[in-house]
Design a protein around this motif. Structure first.
Motif, PDB file in Angstrom:
ATOM      1  N   LEU A 298      -3.976  -8.608  -6.706  1.00  6.43           N
ATOM      2  CA  LEU A 298      -2.943  -9.617  -6.500  1.00  6.43           C
ATOM      3  C   LEU A 298      -1.910  -9.535  -7.619  1.00  6.43           C
ATOM      4  CD1 LEU A 298      -5.117 -12.721  -5.491  1.00  6.43           C
ATOM      5  CD2 LEU A 298      -3.676 -11.355  -3.980  1.00  6.43           C
ATOM      6  N   ALA A 299      -0.652  -9.670  -7.263  1.00  3.14           N
ATOM      7  CA  ALA A 299       0.417  -9.746  -8.255  1.00  3.14           C
ATOM      8  C   ALA A 299       0.434 -11.129  -8.888  1.00  3.14           C
ATOM      9  CB  ALA A 299       1.761  -9.459  -7.585  1.00  3.14           C
ATOM     10  N   PRO A 300       0.926 -11.256 -10.110  1.00  3.44           N
ATOM     11  CA  PRO A 300       0.997 -12.572 -10.751  1.00  3.44           C
ATOM     12  C   PRO A 300       1.723 -13.614  -9.909  1.00  3.44           C
ATOM     13  CG  PRO A 300       1.473 -10.846 -12.341  1.00  3.44           C
ATOM     14  CD  PRO A 300       1.396 -10.180 -11.006  1.00  3.44           C
ATOM     15  N   GLU A 301       2.710 -13.172  -9.132  1.00  4.64           N
ATOM     16  CA  GLU A 301       3.497 -14.103  -8.314  1.00  4.64           C
ATOM     17  C   GLU A 301       2.687 -14.759  -7.203  1.00  4.64           C
ATOM     18  OE1 GLU A 301       5.889 -11.567 -10.657  1.00  4.64           O
ATOM     19  OE2 GLU A 301       4.423 -10.985  -9.090  1.00  4.64           O
ATOM     20  N   ARG A 302       1.480 -14.252  -6.949  1.00  3.86           N
ATOM     21  CA  ARG A 302       0.641 -14.827  -5.908  1.00  3.86           C
ATOM     22  C   ARG A 302      -0.126 -16.064  -6.384  1.00  3.86           C
ATOM     23  NH1 ARG A 302      -1.043 -11.350  -1.858  1.00  3.86           N
ATOM     24  NH2 ARG A 302      -2.200 -13.165  -1.083  1.00  3.86           N
ATOM     25  N   VAL A 303      -0.144 -16.302  -7.692  1.00  6.01           N
ATOM     26  CA  VAL A 303      -0.884 -17.451  -8.227  1.00  6.01           C
ATOM     27  C   VAL A 303      -0.131 -18.734  -7.911  1.00  6.01           C
ATOM     28  CG1 VAL A 303      -1.764 -18.563 -10.314  1.00  6.01           C
ATOM     29  CG2 VAL A 303      -1.925 -16.076 -10.070  1.00  6.01           C
ATOM     30  N   ASP A 304      -0.817 -19.666  -7.227  1.00  2.82           N
ATOM     31  CA  ASP A 304      -0.195 -20.934  -6.816  1.00  2.82           C
ATOM     32  C   ASP A 304      -0.549 -22.102  -7.732  1.00  2.82           C
ATOM     33  OD1 ASP A 304       0.977 -19.831  -4.398  1.00  2.82           O
ATOM     34  OD2 ASP A 304      -1.071 -19.756  -3.613  1.00  2.82           O
ATOM     35  N   TYR A 305      -1.623 -21.951  -8.512  1.00  2.00           N
ATOM     36  CA  TYR A 305      -2.059 -23.036  -9.395  1.00  2.00           C
ATOM     37  C   TYR A 305      -2.920 -22.436 -10.493  1.00  2.00           C
ATOM     38  CZ  TYR A 305      -5.218 -26.812 -10.970  1.00  2.00           C
ATOM     39  OH  TYR A 305      -5.968 -27.677 -11.732  1.00  2.00           O
ATOM     40  N   ALA A 323      -0.537 -17.296 -23.378  1.00  2.00           N
ATOM     41  CA  ALA A 323      -1.244 -16.331 -22.525  1.00  2.00           C
ATOM     42  C   ALA A 323      -0.715 -16.358 -21.096  1.00  2.00           C
ATOM     43  CB  ALA A 323      -2.740 -16.633 -22.537  1.00  2.00           C
ATOM     44  N   PHE A 324      -0.436 -17.556 -20.582  1.00  2.00           N
ATOM     45  CA  PHE A 324       0.095 -17.667 -19.215  1.00  2.00           C
ATOM     46  C   PHE A 324       1.449 -16.963 -19.109  1.00  2.00           C
ATOM     47  CE2 PHE A 324      -2.282 -21.967 -18.977  1.00  2.00           C
ATOM     48  CZ  PHE A 324      -3.470 -21.307 -18.756  1.00  2.00           C
ATOM     49  N   LYS A 325       2.279 -17.164 -20.115  1.00  2.00           N
ATOM     50  CA  LYS A 325       3.602 -16.534 -20.101  1.00  2.00           C
ATOM     51  C   LYS A 325       3.480 -15.013 -20.185  1.00  2.00           C
ATOM     52  CE  LYS A 325       5.855 -20.493 -22.324  1.00  2.00           C
ATOM     53  NZ  LYS A 325       6.531 -20.974 -23.556  1.00  2.00           N
ATOM     54  N   LYS A 326       2.548 -14.557 -21.006  1.00  2.00           N
ATOM     55  CA  LYS A 326       2.376 -13.118 -21.199  1.00  2.00           C
ATOM     56  C   LYS A 326       1.837 -12.457 -19.928  1.00  2.00           C
ATOM     57  CE  LYS A 326       0.541 -10.030 -24.795  1.00  2.00           C
ATOM     58  NZ  LYS A 326       1.827  -9.830 -25.480  1.00  2.00           N
ATOM     59  N   ALA A 327       0.881 -13.122 -19.251  1.00  2.00           N
ATOM     60  CA  ALA A 327       0.233 -12.530 -18.083  1.00  2.00           C
ATOM     61  C   ALA A 327       1.019 -12.728 -16.792  1.00  2.00           C
ATOM     62  CB  ALA A 327      -1.169 -13.112 -17.917  1.00  2.00           C
ATOM     63  N   VAL A 398      -5.805 -19.462  -6.783  1.00  3.52           N
ATOM     64  CA  VAL A 398      -5.943 -20.254  -8.006  1.00  3.52           C
ATOM     65  C   VAL A 398      -6.470 -19.364  -9.122  1.00  3.52           C
ATOM     66  CG1 VAL A 398      -7.188 -22.146  -9.112  1.00  3.52           C
ATOM     67  CG2 VAL A 398      -6.327 -22.426  -6.798  1.00  3.52           C
ATOM     68  N   LEU A 399      -5.932 -19.559 -10.301  1.00  3.71           N
ATOM     69  CA  LEU A 399      -6.430 -18.907 -11.515  1.00  3.71           C
ATOM     70  C   LEU A 399      -7.092 -19.960 -12.383  1.00  3.71           C
ATOM     71  CD1 LEU A 399      -6.491 -16.563 -13.658  1.00  3.71           C
ATOM     72  CD2 LEU A 399      -4.239 -17.405 -14.395  1.00  3.71           C
ATOM     73  N   SER A 400      -8.343 -19.727 -12.779  1.00  3.95           N
ATOM     74  CA  SER A 400      -9.036 -20.631 -13.691  1.00  3.95           C
ATOM     75  C   SER A 400      -9.418 -19.868 -14.941  1.00  3.95           C
ATOM     76  CB  SER A 400     -10.293 -21.213 -13.028  1.00  3.95           C
ATOM     77  OG  SER A 400     -10.848 -22.252 -13.820  1.00  3.95           O
ATOM     78  N   VAL A 401      -9.165 -20.465 -16.111  1.00  2.00           N
ATOM     79  CA  VAL A 401      -9.420 -19.768 -17.369  1.00  2.00           C
ATOM     80  C   VAL A 401     -10.307 -20.596 -18.278  1.00  2.00           C
ATOM     81  CG1 VAL A 401      -7.221 -18.532 -17.256  1.00  2.00           C
ATOM     82  CG2 VAL A 401      -7.355 -20.692 -18.510  1.00  2.00           C
ATOM     83  N   GLY A 402     -10.964 -19.913 -19.209  1.00  2.00           N
ATOM     84  CA  GLY A 402     -11.793 -20.584 -20.198  1.00  2.00           C
ATOM     85  C   GLY A 402     -11.663 -19.898 -21.542  1.00  2.00           C
ATOM     86  N   SER A 403     -11.857 -20.684 -22.607  1.00  2.00           N
ATOM     87  CA  SER A 403     -11.751 -20.177 -23.965  1.00  2.00           C
ATOM     88  C   SER A 403     -12.892 -20.767 -24.775  1.00  2.00           C
ATOM     89  CB  SER A 403     -10.404 -20.574 -24.575  1.00  2.00           C
ATOM     90  OG  SER A 403     -10.276 -20.104 -25.898  1.00  2.00           O
TER      91      SER A 403
END
Length: 422
Positions: A298-305, A323-327, A398-403
């Motif tokens: 999937l391209a980054p443009e496909r992320v809706d949330y 990180a969101f801006k970079k990815a 949807v993209l979900s992240v954790g740190s």
């Protein structure tokens, strides 16, 4: 044939909401479940705010023996696991047991019971040499985190791969990622997976007090968790659990299962930098995001949330914004982002799975949960963080992240299912 894992059952034990409906109602209303800690007298500590679960183990079907024997975090996992299995329309043993596994995430294991037993065997900490005669007979199970996954496996008759993933605050996300890979590589057809933690205890409060990571906003407990807000000053410690039934997609379709979401991509990275510190450019999280999207094709443009880690510490909020801006590039500015930790706190190893539950339900209902308590934006956090009020949206991906402490950075991509039915 490519094997794909899908979510067909969800069980949730969360602050402010036991069960999927109560949990989703809390999130979409923008209400918070943070309050002054009631599990014990927290007044001696710097931070006295917590996000506690109103959990009645007996009402959730646990036996008296299980309530007496099992740590609170294990009780959460059993109860949520039973919810998930019922939601998926399965009964224990219905799926072929050797093809059914468990992947359970936990950051601190049986902390509550371990601390209780130490206090008991050391005569309230006054004796250096503990008295083993005062310990419960099942104390060993509290020391060994694998006992938690074993209890879940026994309860669902899972005789396939069974493991515990403990990677700090990304544990719940990583456990589901591990389960998805076991299905994809053919090691299992069904995985019971998720994260559980019950860390609200004096020893945990003391540890976070020492590094000043939790908020001291004790006079405003219901609004103390403020991700991305300029007035934030630390996270709110929480507890809880989310468990999923993951199935191989063709198997789920063949039995007419309802599919909440497809697990399309997962990746994890470590910054190898600092135990608690983060590089400000968010490079490792960005790489995890890009890799997860690449695996999902999937391209980054496909992320809706984007469901953010959003802990409410300044270094984390700025780190993942970068990180969101970079990815995602310019698309980051057009993508809604929110943190449910503003409402349910930070339950360490459980929160990644609780956030996956929120993501799957966001896809299911076409609603982006809000970031509660976001009134004053941090100029360095300049994305669309969906403040205060839930937002209807057509959510396909949807993209979900954790740190997590230790430098762990994880990302998962979930998508709207195709060809599912009830």
């Amino acid at each position: 044939m490519t094997r794909t894992s899908v979510i067909t059952g969800i069980g949730v034990i969360a602050p402010g909401g036991v069960g999927v409906k109560a949990f989703w109602d809390l999130l979409t209303s923008g209400r918070t479940a943070t309050r002054t800690i009631t599990h014990f007298d927290a007044s001696p500590f710097r931070s006295t705010v917590g996000a506690e679960c109103d959990f009645d183990a007996r009402a959730e079907g646990l036996t008296e023996e299980e309530v007496e024997r099992l740590d609170r975090a294990t009780q959460f996992a059993l109860a949520a696991g039973r919810q998930a299995l019922g939601d998926a329309g399965l009964v224990p043993g219905e799926a072929e047991p050797p093809r059914t596994g468990v992947s359970l995430g936990s950051a601190v294991g049986c902390t509550t019971s371990l601390e209780r037993e130490y206090v008991t065997t050391s005569h309230n900490g006054t004796e250096w040499h503990v008295d083993p005669e005062r310990a419960v007979p099942h104390l060993y199970d509290y020391y060994v985190p694998s006992s938690m996954a074993a209890e879940v496996a026994w309860s669902v008759d899972a005789q396939g791969p069974v493991t515990v993933v403990s990677t700090g605050c990304t544990s719940g996300l990583d456990a589901v990622g591990h389960a998805a890979r076991l299905i994809e590589d053919g090691s299992a057809d069904v995985m019971i997976t998720g994260g559980t933690d019950a860390p609200i205890s004096p020893i945990t409060l003391a540890c976070f007090d020492a590094i000043r990571a939790t908020t001291p906003r004790n006079d405003e407990p219901t609004t103390a968790s403020r991700p991305f807000d300029a007035t934030r000053n630390g996270f709110v410690l929480g507890e809880g659990c989310a468990i999923f039934v993951l199935e191989e997609r063709e198997r789920a379709l063949a039995r007419g299962a309802h599919i909440y979401a497809t697990v399309d991509g997962f990746a994890s990275r470590c910054n190898a930098f600092h135990m608690t510190g983060l590089r400000p450019d968010g490079a490792e999280m960005a790489d995890a995001i890009s890799t997860a999207l690449g695996r999902a094709r999937l391209a980054p443009e496909r992320v809706d949330y984007v469901n953010a880690h959003g802990s409410g510490t300044k270094q984390n909020d700025r780190h993942e914004t970068a990180a969101f801006k970079k990815a995602l590039g310019q698309h980051a500015y057009a993508t809604p982002v929110s943190s449910i930790k503003s409402m349910v706190g930070h339950s360490l190893g459980a929160i990644g799975s609780i956030e996956i539950a929120a993501c799957a339900l966001a896809i299911e209902h076409g609603v982006v949960p809000p970031t509660a308590n976001l009134h004053e934006r941090d100029p360095e956090c300049d994305l669309d963080y969906v403040p205060l009020t839930a937002r209807e949206a057509d959510i396909g991906t949807v993209l979900s992240v954790g740190s997590g402490f230790g430098g762990f950075q994880s990302a998962m991509v979930l998508s709207k299912p195709v060809g599912s039915g009830r």
